[in-house]
Design an enzyme around this catalytic site. Structure first.
Site, PDB file in Angstrom:
ATOM      1  N   CYS A  85       0.831  -1.204   0.000  1.00  0.00           N
ATOM      2  CA  CYS A  85       0.000   0.000   0.000  1.00  0.00           C
ATOM      3  C   CYS A  85       0.870   1.261   0.000  1.00  0.00           C
ATOM      4  O   CYS A  85       1.548   1.520  -0.974  1.00  0.00           O
ATOM      5  CB  CYS A  85      -0.970  -0.059   1.186  1.00  0.00           C
ATOM      6  SG  CYS A  85      -2.338   1.080   1.035  1.00  0.00           S
ATOM      7  N   HIS A 201      -3.456  -5.702   1.097  1.00  0.00           N
ATOM      8  CA  HIS A 201      -2.845  -5.946   2.412  1.00  0.00           C
ATOM      9  C   HIS A 201      -2.947  -7.417   2.816  1.00  0.00           C
ATOM     10  O   HIS A 201      -3.976  -7.823   3.358  1.00  0.00           O
ATOM     11  CB  HIS A 201      -3.593  -5.146   3.483  1.00  0.00           C
ATOM     12  CG  HIS A 201      -3.403  -3.668   3.385  1.00  0.00           C
ATOM     13  ND1 HIS A 201      -2.422  -3.003   4.083  1.00  0.00           N
ATOM     14  CD2 HIS A 201      -4.080  -2.722   2.703  1.00  0.00           C
ATOM     15  CE1 HIS A 201      -2.504  -1.708   3.828  1.00  0.00           C
ATOM     16  NE2 HIS A 201      -3.496  -1.505   2.985  1.00  0.00           N
ATOM     17  N   GLU A 203      -1.439  -8.694   5.303  1.00  0.00           N
ATOM     18  CA  GLU A 203      -1.392  -8.745   6.776  1.00  0.00           C
ATOM     19  C   GLU A 203      -2.769  -8.574   7.409  1.00  0.00           C
ATOM     20  O   GLU A 203      -2.931  -8.784   8.602  1.00  0.00           O
ATOM     21  CB  GLU A 203      -0.391  -7.705   7.307  1.00  0.00           C
ATOM     22  CG  GLU A 203      -0.859  -6.256   7.357  1.00  0.00           C
ATOM     23  CD  GLU A 203      -0.771  -5.533   6.011  1.00  0.00           C
ATOM     24  OE1 GLU A 203      -0.570  -6.181   4.979  1.00  0.00           O
ATOM     25  OE2 GLU A 203      -0.910  -4.283   6.021  1.00  0.00           O
TER      26      GLU A 203
END
Lengths: 227, 53
Positions: A85, A201, A203
């Site tokens: 990002c 993302h 994560e």
């Protein structure tokens, strides 16, 4: 495996990334943007967020911070650097990846789950990944990947596209392009494939109770590839 | 609004840079370097030094 996550002023996914890396076995260290040297690392991660408040252009100020000299040297020596990002925006501003990320096509901040199709598995990030299509999360205002005609030719010629936005079955078309990116590009590599930038993302997809597990698949595979 | 003669509108960023450099040419060279290194992203932007005094 040792990893380092760089925290810039305005980073806000740095701790999520720390949790994700540790969950899958990395010994992770948090590194401050004003530090000069990187700890011994097998992987350096530039996390998501709004470094320097997105002033000037997203990622531009962070790409000139003190630690970035070490990150650049690390990458030039073949070290693995991954930007997620805002981290992707920093990598293009630092010149480690070609192109730039413009404002989303419909001028709105986008925050939702999307699907990406893995385009190139011949690298340490996606080699042996057991899925070709991942459900990940995006949250950005400037994710509209753009580059010159010469650059896109070079990207194609060197097979540098990492991820395309797609639908659940892997169809890549305008309908499942959330932000207007050229060719539905969601992530790219440098020529050598040791530097990866992507808008989604992973994560945020590591907890079956909160999200999906496609991020887990990515991180598990990544640490095995780096061993 | 009645501005019918307009062909195109461009919006951009504008910087005023105050420098210790007294030599105009050297100052312009430095500003040029700043533009290339940080102020403009040449993939999508161009720049122009419009006045030095």
């Amino acid at each position: 495996m040792n990893s380092s996550v760089i925290t810039f002023p305005g980073s806000n996914c740095d701790r999520d990334m720390d949790i994700a890396l540790k969950k899958f076995g990395f010994k992770n260290k948090m590194v401050w943007h004003d530090d000069l040297e990187l700890p011994k690392s097998d992987l350096v991660v530039l996390p998501g967020g709004f470094s320097y408040g997105d002033y000037l252009r997203c990622g531009s100020m962070a790409s000139k911070s003190r630690i970035m000299k070490s990150v650049l040297n690390f990458a030039k020596g073949g070290g693995k650097v991954m930007g997620i990002c805002n981290g992707f925006q920093i990598l293009v501003e630092a010149g480690l990846l070609p192109g730039v990320l413009l404002r989303n096509k419909y001028l709105e901040f986008i925050c939702k789950n999307i699907f990406v199709k893995v385009n190139n598995k011949n690298n340490s990030y996606f080699k042996d990944l057991k899925k070709n299509i991942l459900e990940l999360h995006i949250a950005h205002n400037e994710g509209n990947y753009f580059c010159s005609k010469e650059q896109i030719k070079e990207i194609d010629d060197n097979n540098q596209v990492a991820l395309f936005y797609s639908d659940e079955s892997g169809n890549i078309n305008e309908e499942n392009n959330p932000n207007g990116s050229i060719k539905n590009i969601a992530g790219i590599f440098n020529k050598e494939k040791n530097v990866l930038g992507m808008m989604p993302h992973p994560e945020r997809m590591i907890d079956p109770a909160l999200s999906g597990e496609d991020g887990s698949i990515f991180f598990e595979n990544l640490i095995n590839n780096l061993k | 609004m009645g501005f019918e003669s307009i062909n195109e509108v461009r919006q951009g960023k504008y910087f005023e840079i105050d420098t210790k450099e007294n030599d105009k040419k050297k100052a312009e060279e430095k500003v040029e370097e700043m533009c290339k290194k940080l102020l403009a992203n040449l993939v999508i932007e161009n720049y122009n030094i419009i006045e030095s005094r």
